[in-house]
Design a protein around this motif. Structure first.
Motif, PDB file in Angstrom:
ATOM      1  N   LYS A 190    -103.105 -27.766  38.040  1.00  0.00           N
ATOM      2  CA  LYS A 190    -103.513 -27.699  36.887  1.00  0.00           C
ATOM      3  C   LYS A 190    -105.062 -26.734  36.501  1.00  0.00           C
ATOM      4  CE  LYS A 190    -103.503 -31.364  33.776  1.00  0.00           C
ATOM      5  NZ  LYS A 190    -103.009 -30.841  32.495  1.00  0.00           N
ATOM      6  N   GLY A 191    -104.578 -26.645  34.845  1.00  0.00           N
ATOM      7  CA  GLY A 191    -105.748 -26.379  34.035  1.00  0.00           C
ATOM      8  C   GLY A 191    -105.688 -24.968  34.378  1.00  0.00           C
ATOM      9  N   GLN A 192    -105.049 -24.167  34.866  1.00  0.00           N
ATOM     10  CA  GLN A 192    -104.765 -22.934  34.714  1.00  0.00           C
ATOM     11  C   GLN A 192    -102.758 -22.426  33.873  1.00  0.00           C
ATOM     12  OE1 GLN A 192    -103.487 -21.854  38.893  1.00  0.00           O
ATOM     13  NE2 GLN A 192    -106.038 -20.783  38.982  1.00  0.00           N
ATOM     14  N   GLU A 193    -102.613 -23.463  33.324  1.00  0.00           N
ATOM     15  CA  GLU A 193    -101.421 -23.330  33.252  1.00  0.00           C
ATOM     16  C   GLU A 193    -101.498 -23.231  30.997  1.00  0.00           C
ATOM     17  OE1 GLU A 193    -102.656 -27.606  32.182  1.00  0.00           O
ATOM     18  OE2 GLU A 193    -102.472 -26.108  33.496  1.00  0.00           O
ATOM     19  N   ASP A 194    -102.494 -23.300  30.645  1.00  0.00           N
ATOM     20  CA  ASP A 194    -102.614 -23.050  29.195  1.00  0.00           C
ATOM     21  C   ASP A 194    -102.586 -21.672  28.888  1.00  0.00           C
ATOM     22  OD1 ASP A 194    -102.060 -26.192  28.316  1.00  0.00           O
ATOM     23  OD2 ASP A 194    -105.031 -25.763  28.128  1.00  0.00           O
ATOM     24  N   ASP A 195    -103.119 -21.049  29.870  1.00  0.00           N
ATOM     25  CA  ASP A 195    -103.502 -19.548  29.512  1.00  0.00           C
ATOM     26  C   ASP A 195    -102.590 -18.635  30.447  1.00  0.00           C
ATOM     27  OD1 ASP A 195    -106.172 -19.348  29.445  1.00  0.00           O
ATOM     28  OD2 ASP A 195    -106.850 -19.303  30.607  1.00  0.00           O
ATOM     29  N   LEU A 196    -101.183 -19.734  30.970  1.00  0.00           N
ATOM     30  CA  LEU A 196     -99.539 -18.530  31.266  1.00  0.00           C
ATOM     31  C   LEU A 196     -99.157 -18.841  30.142  1.00  0.00           C
ATOM     32  CD1 LEU A 196     -99.735 -19.245  35.075  1.00  0.00           C
ATOM     33  CD2 LEU A 196     -99.667 -17.092  34.005  1.00  0.00           C
TER      34      LEU A 196
ATOM     35  N   PHE B 235     -90.913 -15.624  25.598  1.00  0.00           N
ATOM     36  CA  PHE B 235     -89.777 -17.343  25.911  1.00  0.00           C
ATOM     37  C   PHE B 235     -90.265 -18.961  24.971  1.00  0.00           C
ATOM     38  CE2 PHE B 235     -89.921 -14.898  29.781  1.00  0.00           C
ATOM     39  CZ  PHE B 235     -89.383 -15.334  30.560  1.00  0.00           C
ATOM     40  N   ASP B 236     -89.236 -19.285  24.383  1.00  0.00           N
ATOM     41  CA  ASP B 236     -88.748 -20.140  24.008  1.00  0.00           C
ATOM     42  C   ASP B 236     -88.821 -21.574  24.614  1.00  0.00           C
ATOM     43  OD1 ASP B 236     -88.679 -19.116  21.692  1.00  0.00           O
ATOM     44  OD2 ASP B 236     -87.028 -18.396  21.951  1.00  0.00           O
ATOM     45  N   ALA B 237     -89.163 -22.624  24.115  1.00  0.00           N
ATOM     46  CA  ALA B 237     -89.215 -23.870  24.748  1.00  0.00           C
ATOM     47  C   ALA B 237     -89.615 -24.192  26.078  1.00  0.00           C
ATOM     48  CB  ALA B 237     -87.535 -24.367  25.063  1.00  0.00           C
ATOM     49  N   LEU B 238     -90.476 -23.616  26.115  1.00  0.00           N
ATOM     50  CA  LEU B 238     -92.413 -23.848  27.344  1.00  0.00           C
ATOM     51  C   LEU B 238     -92.795 -24.769  27.917  1.00  0.00           C
ATOM     52  CD1 LEU B 238     -93.951 -19.786  27.093  1.00  0.00           C
ATOM     53  CD2 LEU B 238     -92.211 -20.624  28.438  1.00  0.00           C
ATOM     54  N   VAL B 239     -91.792 -25.421  28.597  1.00  0.00           N
ATOM     55  CA  VAL B 239     -93.099 -26.805  29.245  1.00  0.00           C
ATOM     56  C   VAL B 239     -92.520 -27.133  30.707  1.00  0.00           C
ATOM     57  CG1 VAL B 239     -92.075 -28.962  29.823  1.00  0.00           C
ATOM     58  CG2 VAL B 239     -90.966 -27.626  28.194  1.00  0.00           C
ATOM     59  N   ALA B 240     -94.840 -27.482  30.529  1.00  0.00           N
ATOM     60  CA  ALA B 240     -95.139 -27.382  31.852  1.00  0.00           C
ATOM     61  C   ALA B 240     -95.072 -29.005  32.454  1.00  0.00           C
ATOM     62  CB  ALA B 240     -97.043 -27.110  31.441  1.00  0.00           C
ATOM     63  N   THR B 241     -94.654 -28.739  33.382  1.00  0.00           N
ATOM     64  CA  THR B 241     -94.878 -29.754  34.367  1.00  0.00           C
ATOM     65  C   THR B 241     -95.710 -30.182  35.606  1.00  0.00           C
ATOM     66  OG1 THR B 241     -92.470 -29.692  33.922  1.00  0.00           O
ATOM     67  CG2 THR B 241     -92.749 -31.039  35.388  1.00  0.00           C
TER      68      THR B 241
ATOM     69  N   ASP C 148    -102.039 -31.577  41.726  1.00  0.00           N
ATOM     70  CA  ASP C 148    -102.867 -31.000  41.233  1.00  0.00           C
ATOM     71  C   ASP C 148    -102.204 -29.855  41.164  1.00  0.00           C
ATOM     72  OD1 ASP C 148    -105.564 -32.625  41.719  1.00  0.00           O
ATOM     73  OD2 ASP C 148    -105.373 -31.278  43.987  1.00  0.00           O
ATOM     74  N   TRP C 149    -100.638 -29.643  40.617  1.00  0.00           N
ATOM     75  CA  TRP C 149     -99.803 -28.566  41.030  1.00  0.00           C
ATOM     76  C   TRP C 149     -99.523 -28.223  39.606  1.00  0.00           C
ATOM     77  CZ3 TRP C 149    -101.088 -24.252  43.390  1.00  0.00           C
ATOM     78  CH2 TRP C 149    -102.021 -24.322  44.714  1.00  0.00           C
ATOM     79  N   MET C 150     -98.593 -27.631  39.031  1.00  0.00           N
ATOM     80  CA  MET C 150     -97.651 -26.879  37.938  1.00  0.00           C
ATOM     81  C   MET C 150     -96.415 -26.549  37.499  1.00  0.00           C
ATOM     82  SD  MET C 150     -99.925 -29.189  35.962  1.00  0.00           S
ATOM     83  CE  MET C 150     -99.334 -28.721  34.610  1.00  0.00           C
ATOM     84  N   ARG C 151     -95.755 -26.795  37.209  1.00  0.00           N
ATOM     85  CA  ARG C 151     -94.676 -25.438  36.847  1.00  0.00           C
ATOM     86  C   ARG C 151     -94.614 -25.703  35.358  1.00  0.00           C
ATOM     87  NH1 ARG C 151     -89.601 -28.241  37.424  1.00  0.00           N
ATOM     88  NH2 ARG C 151     -89.420 -29.198  35.066  1.00  0.00           N
ATOM     89  N   ILE C 152     -94.867 -24.040  35.288  1.00  0.00           N
ATOM     90  CA  ILE C 152     -93.913 -23.818  33.463  1.00  0.00           C
ATOM     91  C   ILE C 152     -92.552 -23.866  33.591  1.00  0.00           C
ATOM     92  CG2 ILE C 152     -94.532 -22.261  31.705  1.00  0.00           C
ATOM     93  CD1 ILE C 152     -97.068 -22.097  32.918  1.00  0.00           C
ATOM     94  N   ASP C 153     -91.329 -24.430  32.974  1.00  0.00           N
ATOM     95  CA  ASP C 153     -90.662 -23.470  32.363  1.00  0.00           C
ATOM     96  C   ASP C 153     -90.016 -22.700  31.010  1.00  0.00           C
ATOM     97  OD1 ASP C 153     -88.323 -25.978  31.678  1.00  0.00           O
ATOM     98  OD2 ASP C 153     -89.648 -26.344  33.132  1.00  0.00           O
ATOM     99  N   GLY C 154     -89.187 -21.620  30.864  1.00  0.00           N
ATOM    100  CA  GLY C 154     -88.630 -21.882  29.692  1.00  0.00           C
ATOM    101  C   GLY C 154     -87.550 -21.416  29.555  1.00  0.00           C
TER     102      GLY C 154
END
Length: 305
Positions: free
Chosen positions: A272-278, A286-292, A296-302
Protein backbone atom coordinates in the motif's frame (compact mmCIF):
# COMPACT_ATOMS: atom_id res chain seq x y z
CA UNK A 1 17.88 -37.96 15.62
CA UNK A 2 19.72 -35.21 17.59
CA UNK A 3 22.22 -32.80 16.03
CA UNK A 4 25.05 -30.63 17.27
CA UNK A 5 24.10 -27.00 16.61
CA UNK A 6 26.71 -24.26 16.20
CA UNK A 7 25.56 -20.62 16.42
CA UNK A 8 27.53 -17.42 15.90
CA UNK A 9 27.01 -13.79 14.90
CA UNK A 10 28.64 -12.11 11.91
CA UNK A 11 28.27 -9.19 9.55
CA UNK A 12 26.87 -9.31 6.04
CA UNK A 13 30.39 -8.88 4.64
CA UNK A 14 31.78 -11.79 6.70
CA UNK A 15 28.90 -14.17 6.00
CA UNK A 16 30.24 -15.83 2.81
CA UNK A 17 33.55 -16.71 4.50
CA UNK A 18 31.88 -18.12 7.61
CA UNK A 19 29.41 -20.13 5.56
CA UNK A 20 32.13 -21.44 3.25
CA UNK A 21 34.20 -22.62 6.23
CA UNK A 22 31.22 -24.30 7.91
CA UNK A 23 30.28 -26.14 4.75
CA UNK A 24 33.89 -27.21 4.16
CA UNK A 25 34.11 -28.92 7.56
CA UNK A 26 30.88 -30.82 7.02
CA UNK A 27 27.90 -28.70 8.07
CA UNK A 28 24.67 -30.49 7.17
CA UNK A 29 22.86 -27.16 6.86
CA UNK A 30 23.53 -23.46 7.40
CA UNK A 31 20.69 -21.09 8.29
CA UNK A 32 20.84 -17.27 8.26
CA UNK A 33 18.71 -15.13 10.57
CA UNK A 34 18.42 -11.41 11.27
CA UNK A 35 20.57 -10.68 14.32
CA UNK A 36 18.31 -7.71 15.18
CA UNK A 37 15.05 -9.66 14.86
CA UNK A 38 13.93 -8.60 18.34
CA UNK A 39 14.67 -4.91 17.88
CA UNK A 40 13.07 -2.02 16.02
CA UNK A 41 15.81 -2.36 13.40
CA UNK A 42 14.30 -5.56 12.01
CA UNK A 43 13.26 -5.52 8.35
CA UNK A 44 11.83 -8.34 6.30
CA UNK A 45 13.37 -9.74 3.14
CA UNK A 46 10.25 -10.92 1.34
CA UNK A 47 11.48 -11.74 -2.14
CA UNK A 48 14.76 -10.71 -3.84
CA UNK A 49 15.00 -8.90 -7.12
CA UNK A 50 16.37 -10.59 -10.19
CA UNK A 51 19.99 -11.59 -9.54
CA UNK A 52 19.94 -10.26 -5.97
CA UNK A 53 20.69 -12.06 -2.69
CA UNK A 54 19.88 -9.44 -0.05
CA UNK A 55 20.92 -10.03 3.58
CA UNK A 56 20.67 -8.21 6.87
CA UNK A 57 23.62 -6.11 8.06
CA UNK A 58 24.07 -8.31 11.15
CA UNK A 59 23.31 -12.01 10.99
CA UNK A 60 23.13 -15.09 13.16
CA UNK A 61 24.48 -18.22 11.44
CA UNK A 62 23.22 -21.57 12.66
CA UNK A 63 24.90 -24.74 11.40
CA UNK A 64 23.93 -28.34 12.12
CA UNK A 65 26.43 -31.19 12.43
CA UNK A 66 26.13 -34.88 13.23
CA UNK A 67 25.40 -35.53 16.91
CA UNK A 68 28.74 -37.23 17.59
CA UNK A 69 30.76 -34.25 16.30
CA UNK A 70 33.36 -33.10 18.86
CA UNK A 71 32.90 -29.31 19.32
CA UNK A 72 36.59 -28.73 20.16
CA UNK A 73 37.79 -30.65 17.12
CA UNK A 74 35.25 -28.78 15.01
CA UNK A 75 36.53 -25.40 16.23
CA UNK A 76 40.10 -26.49 15.51
CA UNK A 77 39.15 -27.44 11.96
CA UNK A 78 37.33 -24.12 11.43
CA UNK A 79 40.27 -22.10 12.75
CA UNK A 80 42.64 -24.03 10.51
CA UNK A 81 40.40 -23.40 7.48
CA UNK A 82 40.11 -19.63 8.04
CA UNK A 83 42.22 -18.40 11.00
CA UNK A 84 41.37 -14.75 10.28
CA UNK A 85 37.76 -15.25 11.40
CA UNK A 86 36.74 -15.08 15.06
CA UNK A 87 35.56 -18.59 16.00
CA UNK A 88 35.78 -17.99 19.78
CA UNK A 89 32.24 -16.59 19.82
CA UNK A 90 30.71 -19.87 18.59
CA UNK A 91 28.15 -21.48 20.86
CA UNK A 92 27.06 -25.12 20.85
CA UNK A 93 24.03 -27.11 21.94
CA UNK A 94 22.31 -30.39 21.12
CA UNK A 95 18.97 -30.07 19.31
CA UNK A 96 16.39 -32.72 18.54
CA UNK A 97 15.35 -33.58 15.00
CA UNK A 98 11.94 -32.47 13.78
CA UNK A 99 9.96 -33.02 10.60
CA UNK A 100 9.91 -29.32 9.75
CA UNK A 101 7.99 -29.82 6.50
CA UNK A 102 5.30 -31.81 8.28
CA UNK A 103 5.08 -29.24 11.08
CA UNK A 104 4.56 -26.51 8.47
CA UNK A 105 1.98 -28.53 6.53
CA UNK A 106 0.03 -29.14 9.72
CA UNK A 107 -0.57 -25.37 9.87
CA UNK A 108 -1.51 -25.09 6.18
CA UNK A 109 -5.29 -25.57 5.87
CA UNK A 110 -7.62 -25.70 2.83
CA UNK A 111 -8.57 -22.23 1.60
CA UNK A 112 -11.24 -20.85 -0.74
CA UNK A 113 -10.76 -17.91 -3.11
CA UNK A 114 -13.72 -16.42 -4.92
CA UNK A 115 -16.61 -18.54 -6.13
CA UNK A 116 -14.96 -21.89 -6.84
CA UNK A 117 -11.17 -21.85 -6.40
CA UNK A 118 -9.77 -24.00 -3.58
CA UNK A 119 -6.17 -24.56 -2.47
CA UNK A 120 -5.90 -27.83 -0.56
CA UNK A 121 -2.63 -29.18 0.90
CA UNK A 122 -1.75 -32.80 0.28
CA UNK A 123 -2.20 -33.81 3.90
CA UNK A 124 -5.85 -32.66 4.02
CA UNK A 125 -9.10 -34.09 2.70
CA UNK A 126 -10.96 -31.98 0.18
CA UNK A 127 -13.43 -29.89 2.23
CA UNK A 128 -17.16 -30.39 1.82
CA UNK A 129 -17.76 -27.08 0.03
CA UNK A 130 -15.09 -27.98 -2.57
CA UNK A 131 -16.82 -31.18 -3.69
CA UNK A 132 -19.16 -29.55 -6.20
CA UNK A 133 -18.73 -30.47 -9.86
CA UNK A 134 -17.40 -27.06 -10.90
CA UNK A 135 -14.90 -26.59 -8.04
CA UNK A 136 -11.35 -25.76 -9.18
CA UNK A 137 -9.14 -27.62 -6.69
CA UNK A 138 -5.36 -27.20 -6.57
CA UNK A 139 -3.62 -29.79 -4.38
CA UNK A 140 -0.43 -28.08 -3.32
CA UNK A 141 2.96 -28.93 -1.87
CA UNK A 142 4.67 -25.51 -1.86
CA UNK A 143 8.07 -27.02 -1.03
CA UNK A 144 10.75 -24.34 -0.96
CA UNK A 145 9.09 -21.92 -3.35
CA UNK A 146 6.94 -18.91 -2.54
CA UNK A 147 3.22 -19.32 -3.10
CA UNK A 148 0.75 -21.23 -0.94
CA UNK A 149 -2.24 -18.91 -1.04
CA UNK A 150 -1.72 -17.79 2.54
CA UNK A 151 -0.12 -14.47 1.59
CA UNK A 152 -2.41 -11.59 0.53
CA UNK A 153 -0.46 -11.03 -2.69
CA UNK A 154 -1.25 -14.58 -3.83
CA UNK A 155 -4.83 -14.41 -2.55
CA UNK A 156 -5.44 -11.22 -4.56
CA UNK A 157 -4.34 -12.97 -7.74
CA UNK A 158 -6.34 -16.13 -7.06
CA UNK A 159 -9.52 -14.11 -6.57
CA UNK A 160 -8.80 -12.24 -9.81
CA UNK A 161 -8.37 -15.48 -11.76
CA UNK A 162 -11.55 -16.86 -10.21
CA UNK A 163 -13.42 -13.75 -11.36
CA UNK A 164 -12.03 -14.02 -14.91
CA UNK A 165 -13.20 -17.63 -15.04
CA UNK A 166 -16.67 -16.56 -13.90
CA UNK A 167 -16.74 -14.04 -16.76
CA UNK A 168 -15.74 -16.72 -19.27
CA UNK A 169 -12.34 -15.13 -19.96
CA UNK A 170 -10.17 -18.17 -19.17
CA UNK A 171 -11.90 -20.80 -21.30
CA UNK A 172 -9.76 -20.13 -24.40
CA UNK A 173 -6.94 -18.17 -22.79
CA UNK A 174 -3.31 -19.23 -22.58
CA UNK A 175 -1.95 -17.84 -19.30
CA UNK A 176 1.51 -16.49 -18.40
CA UNK A 177 2.47 -16.67 -14.70
CA UNK A 178 5.56 -14.44 -14.42
CA UNK A 179 7.39 -15.14 -11.17
CA UNK A 180 5.53 -18.42 -10.76
CA UNK A 181 7.04 -19.59 -7.44
CA UNK A 182 5.21 -22.80 -6.56
CA UNK A 183 3.10 -22.53 -9.73
CA UNK A 184 -0.05 -21.89 -7.72
CA UNK A 185 -1.48 -19.18 -10.00
CA UNK A 186 -0.86 -21.06 -13.24
CA UNK A 187 -2.29 -24.24 -11.71
CA UNK A 188 -5.39 -22.38 -10.54
CA UNK A 189 -5.87 -20.92 -14.03
CA UNK A 190 -5.62 -24.40 -15.56
CA UNK A 191 -8.09 -25.82 -13.07
CA UNK A 192 -10.43 -22.91 -13.82
CA UNK A 193 -10.48 -23.78 -17.51
CA UNK A 194 -7.43 -22.26 -19.19
CA UNK A 195 -6.19 -24.65 -21.92
CA UNK A 196 -2.47 -23.98 -21.28
CA UNK A 197 -0.12 -22.00 -19.05
CA UNK A 198 3.52 -20.93 -18.97
CA UNK A 199 5.45 -20.26 -15.76
CA UNK A 200 8.58 -18.11 -15.59
CA UNK A 201 10.85 -17.72 -12.56
CA UNK A 202 14.50 -16.81 -11.99
CA UNK A 203 14.82 -19.44 -9.23
CA UNK A 204 15.46 -23.00 -10.49
CA UNK A 205 13.98 -24.33 -7.23
CA UNK A 206 10.71 -22.59 -8.10
CA UNK A 207 10.62 -24.26 -11.51
CA UNK A 208 11.15 -27.67 -9.88
CA UNK A 209 8.35 -27.00 -7.38
CA UNK A 210 6.03 -25.74 -10.14
CA UNK A 211 6.66 -28.76 -12.36
CA UNK A 212 6.17 -31.14 -9.44
CA UNK A 213 2.91 -29.47 -8.41
CA UNK A 214 1.67 -29.56 -12.01
CA UNK A 215 2.33 -33.28 -12.18
CA UNK A 216 0.57 -33.90 -8.87
CA UNK A 217 -2.45 -32.01 -10.22
CA UNK A 218 -2.33 -33.91 -13.53
CA UNK A 219 -1.97 -30.74 -15.62
CA UNK A 220 1.74 -31.07 -16.47
CA UNK A 221 0.97 -31.69 -20.16
CA UNK A 222 -0.53 -28.18 -20.29
CA UNK A 223 2.06 -26.34 -18.18
CA UNK A 224 5.59 -25.36 -19.30
CA UNK A 225 8.14 -23.63 -17.05
CA UNK A 226 11.18 -21.54 -18.01
CA UNK A 227 13.98 -19.42 -16.62
CA UNK A 228 13.65 -15.81 -17.88
CA UNK A 229 16.42 -16.19 -20.47
CA UNK A 230 14.80 -19.34 -21.87
CA UNK A 231 11.22 -18.07 -22.04
CA UNK A 232 9.82 -18.14 -25.60
CA UNK A 233 8.68 -14.66 -26.61
CA UNK A 234 4.91 -14.75 -27.05
CA UNK A 235 1.74 -12.83 -26.21
CA UNK A 236 -1.00 -14.09 -23.92
CA UNK A 237 -4.66 -13.20 -23.30
CA UNK A 238 -3.99 -13.40 -19.54
CA UNK A 239 -0.79 -12.43 -17.68
CA UNK A 240 -0.29 -12.44 -13.93
CA UNK A 241 2.89 -11.26 -12.17
CA UNK A 242 3.09 -11.71 -8.41
CA UNK A 243 6.52 -10.27 -7.67
CA UNK A 244 7.50 -6.98 -5.97
CA UNK A 245 6.91 -3.36 -6.92
CA UNK A 246 10.54 -2.69 -7.85
CA UNK A 247 10.55 -5.67 -10.23
CA UNK A 248 7.15 -4.72 -11.68
CA UNK A 249 8.56 -1.27 -12.42
CA UNK A 250 11.76 -2.63 -13.99
CA UNK A 251 9.88 -5.23 -16.06
CA UNK A 252 7.02 -3.01 -17.22
CA UNK A 253 8.07 -3.03 -20.89
CA UNK A 254 8.54 -6.79 -20.85
CA UNK A 255 5.27 -7.56 -19.12
CA UNK A 256 3.27 -5.17 -21.28
CA UNK A 257 4.71 -6.78 -24.41
CA UNK A 258 3.52 -10.20 -23.22
CA UNK A 259 -0.15 -9.17 -23.07
CA UNK A 260 -2.15 -9.56 -26.28
CA UNK A 261 -4.36 -6.63 -27.39
CA UNK A 262 -7.53 -6.79 -25.32
CA UNK A 263 -5.81 -9.14 -22.88
CA UNK A 264 -5.86 -8.87 -19.10
CA UNK A 265 -3.00 -8.33 -16.67
CA UNK A 266 -2.76 -8.58 -12.88
CA UNK A 267 0.21 -7.18 -10.96
CA UNK A 268 0.71 -8.08 -7.30
CA UNK A 269 3.34 -7.93 -4.58
CA UNK A 270 2.68 -4.19 -4.19
CA UNK A 271 2.67 -2.58 -0.76
CA UNK A 272 0.00 0.00 0.00
CA UNK A 273 1.43 3.35 -1.07
CA UNK A 274 3.36 1.95 -4.05
CA UNK A 275 0.34 1.57 -6.33
CA UNK A 276 0.15 5.16 -7.63
CA UNK A 277 3.60 5.06 -9.24
CA UNK A 278 2.84 1.70 -10.84
CA UNK A 279 -0.54 2.88 -12.12
CA UNK A 280 1.30 5.70 -13.90
CA UNK A 281 4.00 3.29 -15.12
CA UNK A 282 1.52 0.93 -16.80
CA UNK A 283 -0.97 3.53 -18.04
CA UNK A 284 0.68 3.93 -21.50
CA UNK A 285 -0.30 0.33 -22.35
CA UNK A 286 -3.40 -0.45 -20.30
CA UNK A 287 -6.94 0.84 -19.86
CA UNK A 288 -9.35 0.29 -16.96
CA UNK A 289 -6.50 0.03 -14.44
CA UNK A 290 -7.85 -0.70 -10.97
CA UNK A 291 -6.04 -1.07 -7.64
CA UNK A 292 -7.49 -3.55 -5.12
CA UNK A 293 -6.35 -3.80 -1.50
CA UNK A 294 -5.97 -6.75 0.88
CA UNK A 295 -4.46 -5.66 4.20
CA UNK A 296 -1.15 -3.93 3.50
CA UNK A 297 -0.95 -5.27 -0.07
CA UNK A 298 -2.34 -4.18 -3.43
CA UNK A 299 -3.16 -5.72 -6.79
CA UNK A 300 -3.36 -3.71 -10.01
CA UNK A 301 -5.25 -5.11 -12.98
CA UNK A 302 -6.15 -3.72 -16.37
CA UNK A 303 -6.88 -4.36 -20.07
CA UNK A 304 -4.24 -4.09 -22.83
CA UNK A 305 -4.95 -1.53 -25.54
Amino acid sequence: MPYLELTLRCTEAEQPRYENALEDVGALSVTLLDADADTSNEHAILEPGVGETPLWKALVLTALFAEDTDPLLLLAALEAFDPALDWTQAGFRTVQDEDWERAWLDQFKPMRFGARTFIVPWNHEVPEDARSADAAIVRLDPGLAFGSGTHPTTALCLRWLDRLAGEGLLANARVLDFGCGSGILALAALKLGAPAAVGVDNDPQALLASADNAQRNQVDARFAVYLPDDEPVATYPVVVANILASALDALADTLASRVAPGGRIALSGILKGQEDDLLLRYRPWFDALVATQDGDWMRIDGVRR
